[in-house]
Scaffold this motif. Structure first.
Motif, PDB file in Angstrom:
ATOM      1  N   CYS A   1      33.652  43.242  29.613  1.00  0.00           N
ATOM      2  CA  CYS A   1      32.482  43.925  29.524  1.00  0.00           C
ATOM      3  C   CYS A   1      31.679  44.265  28.202  1.00  0.00           C
ATOM      4  O   CYS A   1      31.065  43.800  28.580  1.00  0.00           O
TER       5      CYS A   1
ATOM      6  N   HIS B   1      29.151  41.864  37.453  1.00  0.00           N
ATOM      7  CA  HIS B   1      28.833  43.353  37.414  1.00  0.00           C
ATOM      8  C   HIS B   1      27.478  43.492  36.607  1.00  0.00           C
ATOM      9  O   HIS B   1      27.202  43.993  37.073  1.00  0.00           O
TER      10      HIS B   1
ATOM     11  N   THR C   1      33.654  40.715  36.533  1.00  0.00           N
ATOM     12  CA  THR C   1      32.804  41.699  35.599  1.00  0.00           C
ATOM     13  C   THR C   1      31.296  41.099  35.048  1.00  0.00           C
ATOM     14  O   THR C   1      30.831  41.988  35.260  1.00  0.00           O
TER      15      THR C   1
ATOM     16  N   GLY D   1      28.877  39.800  44.200  1.00  0.00           N
ATOM     17  CA  GLY D   1      28.384  40.774  44.496  1.00  0.00           C
ATOM     18  C   GLY D   1      29.631  41.623  44.810  1.00  0.00           C
ATOM     19  O   GLY D   1      29.707  42.729  45.569  1.00  0.00           O
TER      20      GLY D   1
ATOM     21  N   SER E   1      37.013  45.668  40.216  1.00  0.00           N
ATOM     22  CA  SER E   1      35.920  45.941  40.342  1.00  0.00           C
ATOM     23  C   SER E   1      35.730  47.360  40.365  1.00  0.00           C
ATOM     24  O   SER E   1      34.867  48.069  40.161  1.00  0.00           O
TER      25      SER E   1
ATOM     26  N   ASN F   1      33.311  49.593  37.769  1.00  0.00           N
ATOM     27  CA  ASN F   1      32.125  50.381  38.700  1.00  0.00           C
ATOM     28  C   ASN F   1      32.610  51.852  38.474  1.00  0.00           C
ATOM     29  O   ASN F   1      31.347  53.136  39.006  1.00  0.00           O
TER      30      ASN F   1
END
Length: 186
Positions: free
Chosen positions: A171, A87, A84, A117, A135, A139
């Motif tokens: 997130c 990302h 996370t 990544g 992932s 995404n």
């Protein structure tokens, strides 16, 4: 950084109890990386949460919930958190969780690959499930059914739910860090 670090002795009556609660949480769950300055001021995502107690208090409660009696193994949690953070390229999150993941036994090779990544080839089965799950979620779109079923098989329904909430919380942490341009400590 877009916000001033708040010294504990400069906190008002709304922020003092939140600071004390955050500090207890940091002391019990977030050792191993710089999260408190020598004067007691909080670093990382705690800076913006302390600035805005209306948002910071419920976010901190959620974070505490994620660390109270987790059912997922520590390395599984670290893999999901690092996927996370990578990302979102959240520098402070990556700094903190690389240190925690090292303490929990993840190799430098795994860590550097996740930070880049990419999916490490030497993940355990449980770590692989966590990587694929996190992932897919970061995404975008609906989590693939096979990924969800693999998580339920590996971790139970409760574990799969914990994994989804963990990714969601991180997130939020990543976006908070990026929104307020929170740096890695010196």
């Amino acid at each position: 950084m877009r916000l001033l670090v708040l010294s504990p002795n400069a906190l008002d009556d709304k922020r003092k109890p939140l600071y004390e609660d955050m500090r207890r949480g940091i002391d019990s769950h977030f050792g191993g990386f710089a999260s408190v300055r020598s004067d007691g001021a909080l670093l990382g995502p705690w800076i913006p949460w302390l600035h805005q107690p209306k948002f910071g208090k419920p976010v901190c409660e959620l974070v505490k919930t994620m660390f109270t009696a987790p059912c997922l193994p520590p390395t599984v949690r670290e893999v999901a958190i690092l996927v996370t953070g990578a990302h979102f390229r959240a520098a402070y999150e990556l700094y903190a969780y690389v240190l925690l993941a090292e303490q929990r036994g993840l190799s430098d090779e795994k860590l550097s690959t996740i930070i880049a990544g990419e999916r490490p080839v030497d993940l355990t089965k449980a770590e692989s499930v966590a990587y694929d799950f996190a992932s897919a979620l970061v995404n975008g779109g609906v989590l693939p059914e096979l990924t969800y079923k693999a998580a339920v098989r590996e971790f139970s329904e409760t574990g799969a739910a914990e994994l989804s909430y963990l990714v969601g919380v991180y997130c939020l942490v990543s976006i908070t860090l990026n929104a307020f341009d929170i740096p890695v400590p010196d």
